[in-house]
Design a protein around this motif. Structure first.
Motif, PDB file in Angstrom:
ATOM      1  N   LEU A   1       0.810  -1.224   0.000  1.00 22.09           N
ATOM      2  CA  LEU A   1       0.000   0.000   0.000  1.00 22.09           C
ATOM      3  C   LEU A   1       0.842   1.272   0.000  1.00 22.09           C
ATOM      4  O   LEU A   1       0.565   2.192  -0.789  1.00 22.09           O
ATOM      5  CB  LEU A   1      -0.962  -0.013   1.187  1.00 22.09           C
ATOM      6  N   PRO A   2       1.869   1.394   0.856  1.00 26.02           N
ATOM      7  CA  PRO A   2       2.688   2.626   0.803  1.00 26.02           C
ATOM      8  C   PRO A   2       3.366   2.837  -0.543  1.00 26.02           C
ATOM      9  O   PRO A   2       3.512   3.983  -0.998  1.00 26.02           O
ATOM     10  CB  PRO A   2       3.722   2.410   1.913  1.00 26.02           C
TER      11      PRO A   2
ATOM     12  N   LEU B   1       0.724   4.004  -3.195  1.00 25.63           N
ATOM     13  CA  LEU B   1      -0.099   5.155  -2.814  1.00 25.63           C
ATOM     14  C   LEU B   1      -0.149   6.241  -3.890  1.00 25.63           C
ATOM     15  O   LEU B   1      -1.227   6.807  -4.133  1.00 25.63           O
ATOM     16  CB  LEU B   1       0.406   5.735  -1.492  1.00 25.63           C
TER      17      LEU B   1
END
Length: 236
Positions: free
Chosen positions: A148-149, A152
């Motif tokens: 996810l990071p 993003l």
């Protein structure tokens, strides 16, 4: 700024702008979790029917918008299978309501959102996720802390592009929820309505300018935010 814009636009024009922003915001927000899930499934998983799912996701880009709107009316209209269920059990009516306009906008913008997020996920080295898994981390934990990071920026870009697409949706919206001032009349349908009456060209022209400004601002914001998030992720 709102006062200046309201002074330049007439009440009906301002109403269309406000409704477009409302519809686009909720269309993007409501479809984002599903967009992330579908993009991850298409990018990382192998399962029967994957190509069919990919085709269904991108179908609104290929079909005429009027066809998409008609299908939404059949499914989510008051006589549709899903529409009847929602109305009887939850009191939710989508056809000829602004919520229906949000659904139509979400469906039309969904392919752009999924594609941007999918490309971001595919750019992440699977070895990073595999390394976290070998340390005992569960798949949801790996996604939340590793994938996810890194994706993003793609999520932000996809969401903003979907918002811009939702702002410009016309064919599916007018077919599904009609063109009701104050309820379902967004910027594109208001422009269409103004062009059908004598002397409406000036009001239509003002809305065209507003639409261009919002679209350009969304594209520029998408690039800016994606780069800022990428720098933050790289520096963390």
């Amino acid at each position: 700024m709102r006062e200046a814009l309201a002074g330049w636009l007439g009440p009906a024009e301002w109403q269309a702008v406000a409704l477009s922003l409302q519809v686009s915001f909720w269309a993007t927000l409501a479809s984002l979790p599903l967009g992330i899930f579908v993009a991850y499934a298409l990018a990382r998983w192998s399962f029967p029917g994957k190509q069919l799912l990919n085709g269904l996701v991108h179908l609104p880009l290929i079909l005429p918008p009027v066809v998409t709107g008609y299908l939404l009316l059949i499914v989510f209209g008051r006589r549709g299978s899903v529409g009847q269920f929602l109305e009887q059990w939850f009191g939710i009516v989508l056809s000829f309501r602004w919520t229906g306009a949000a659904v139509a906008a979400a469906v039309m913008a969904f392919p752009l959102m999924v594609r941007a997020i999918r490309l971001a996920i595919e750019a992440v080295d699977p070895k990073l996720e595999a390394a976290a898994s070998t340390l005992g981390a569960s798949r949801p934990f790996v996604f939340a802390t590793v994938t996810l990071p890194l994706v993003l920026p793609g999520i932000v870009a996809g969401a903003i592009l979907a918002f811009a697409k939702a702002m410009g949706e016309f064919g599916a919206t007018i077919t599904f929820v009609s063109n009701i001032p104050g309820e379902t009349q967004t910027i594109p349908s208001a422009i269409y309505a103004f062009l059908q009456v004598p002397g409406g060209q000036e009001a239509a022209g003002r809305l065209v300018i507003v639409a261009i400004v919002i679209a350009m601002a969304a594209l520029l914001l998408s690039e800016f935010v994606a780069r800022r998030v990428a720098k933050l992720v790289a520096g963390s």
